[in-house]
Design a protein around this motif. Sequence first.
Motif, short mmCIF file in Angstrom:
data_model
loop_
_atom_site.label_atom_id
_atom_site.label_comp_id
_atom_site.label_asym_id
_atom_site.label_seq_id
_atom_site.Cartn_x
_atom_site.Cartn_y
_atom_site.Cartn_z
N ILE A 50 76.63 23.78 45.00
CA ILE A 50 77.07 25.16 44.81
C ILE A 50 76.55 26.09 45.91
N PRO A 51 75.23 26.16 46.17
CA PRO A 51 74.79 27.08 47.22
C PRO A 51 75.28 26.71 48.61
N SER A 52 75.35 25.42 48.93
CA SER A 52 75.80 25.05 50.28
C SER A 52 77.28 25.35 50.48
N LYS A 53 78.09 25.17 49.44
CA LYS A 53 79.52 25.47 49.57
C LYS A 53 79.77 26.98 49.56
N ALA A 54 78.95 27.72 48.83
CA ALA A 54 79.05 29.18 48.87
C ALA A 54 78.68 29.69 50.26
N LEU A 55 77.64 29.09 50.86
CA LEU A 55 77.26 29.44 52.23
C LEU A 55 78.38 29.12 53.19
N ARG A 56 78.97 27.95 53.04
CA ARG A 56 80.08 27.55 53.91
C ARG A 56 81.21 28.57 53.84
N PHE A 82 71.79 34.27 59.15
CA PHE A 82 71.85 33.15 58.22
C PHE A 82 71.31 33.55 56.84
N PRO A 83 70.15 34.21 56.72
CA PRO A 83 69.68 34.60 55.38
C PRO A 83 70.63 35.56 54.67
N GLN A 84 71.27 36.47 55.42
CA GLN A 84 72.21 37.40 54.78
C GLN A 84 73.41 36.67 54.22
N LEU A 85 73.95 35.73 54.97
CA LEU A 85 75.10 34.95 54.50
C LEU A 85 74.70 34.07 53.33
N LEU A 86 73.48 33.55 53.38
CA LEU A 86 73.01 32.68 52.31
C LEU A 86 72.86 33.44 50.99
N SER A 87 72.58 34.73 51.08
CA SER A 87 72.38 35.51 49.86
C SER A 87 73.63 35.56 48.99
N SER A 88 74.80 35.32 49.59
CA SER A 88 76.03 35.34 48.80
C SER A 88 76.06 34.22 47.77
N ALA A 89 75.26 33.16 48.00
CA ALA A 89 75.24 32.04 47.06
C ALA A 89 74.54 32.41 45.75
N GLY A 90 73.64 33.39 45.80
CA GLY A 90 72.88 33.74 44.60
C GLY A 90 73.75 34.15 43.44
N ARG A 91 74.78 34.94 43.71
CA ARG A 91 75.68 35.39 42.65
C ARG A 91 76.41 34.22 42.02
N VAL A 92 76.86 33.28 42.84
CA VAL A 92 77.59 32.13 42.32
C VAL A 92 76.68 31.26 41.46
N VAL A 93 75.47 31.02 41.94
CA VAL A 93 74.52 30.20 41.18
C VAL A 93 74.23 30.85 39.83
N ALA A 94 73.97 32.15 39.82
CA ALA A 94 73.66 32.85 38.56
C ALA A 94 74.82 32.75 37.58
#
Length: 462
Positions: A50-56, A82-94
């Motif tokens: 989930i986080p890696s595909k959200a980052l992608r 990179f950290p800013q783009l990675l933060s988008s995964a947090g919403r999906v994970v939650a």
Amino acid sequence: MSTQHYEVLVIGSGPAGEGAAMMASKNHKRVALVERYHDVGGGCTHWGTIPSKALRHAVKTLHDARLNPFLGPAMADLRLTFPQLLSSAGRVVATQVAHRQRYYQRNNVPLLRGSARFLDANTVEVSAKSSSQRITADHFIIATGSRPYHPPELDFSHPRVVDSDTVLRYDENPFSVTIYGAGVIGSEYASIFVNLGAKVTLVNTQDRLMSFLDGEITEALSYHLRQQGCIIRHNETMQGVEPRENDVVLHLSSGRRIKSDLLLWANGRTGNSQDMGLEALGLNPDSRGQLKVNGHYQTGQAHIYAVGDVAGPPALASAAYVQGRYAVSHILDPQLPPHRFELMPNGIYTIPEISSVGRTEAELQRDQVPYEVGQANFRQLARAQMTEETAGLLKILFHAETLEVLGVHCFGDRASEIVHIGQTVMAQPSNSLEYFIDTTFNYPTMAEAYRVAAHNGLNRLA
């Protein structure tokens, strides 16, 4: 210490554990699930898929916007790290965690927090920080997943040496990245970092990328990675790693040295089977922490099952869920035949994507099956031209005499979605290439590639 008893105890809440717990509950079994992390979902939800595909997705969206003739000029000065783009995964994970938490609540499956360890063949102790409890069960399903393999000689405590889990906590924007291991995970992260603008070197221990895939498809991926700026080094092996304050150097057996800001180790995974008391039961994990199982996912103890990554290949989230369900099905009906995956697709989330189902050309050639190939290049499709996703192709392998569809291989945008059309046709008793000829597809769509490829294949027949 009081002891609770369940008919089925599932250990691990990733896709395999979830599939098993839901199947048991739906069939009125008294079931509970053990999870040592504070949220359900397993590695798939929190550190992997989930986080890696959200980052992608975030990286691809940014990359596409910059190439867009209307949006590109407005985004010229936009610099996302990179950290800013990675933060988008947090919403999906939650969101995923909340949905999965509700599954257990609605199906009355108790969640037992802590680490599980077998005391004997029918008793597990679940230990948390300040408490422990003993659980007995008629059947156990081990679904503890896997983690990145760590060679003992590598210092993963160094901030410039990461694996596919810890890279998701990396808090800098690397200028250069070396990725060791060019399997699914390594290739996916190569696509992510190179589209983020990093200088990427992908080190492959084999002679081509992902040799289990169709050769033409992997050649296309190699071409596009190189076009995007990725350097690929085939047939190389690590001799050592030299982490330094400002960079890290990978030493290869060939004598080559590769310096970069970050080394991402992506060469293998290890099953999470340690410290579970399995050895005392005669269940000895192999060198990669995986448990040996039979066709019903039973270990050497017939009432203890192992499913998902901890049981070895194929180590896919989609397959793990099905394995968990099947293990419970076997508990319900011990006369079930051994499980066989029929037409299991794979999805590889590089940029562009890869997905396939069925047999490859190499397998058909090996087995001397008379086959032919139908192909559609995405650049021919109106929908691909509109979305400017013209890089890619769809291949249909079919029997040259019966027209039975034997394999579907796709490279390009939305490949992991497109492949399911072929999968559905292949699962039908009337499986035939003619389905794609006779069926009306919406126009313009990417699905139209099937019609184009089918006509292309029929034109090749003698």
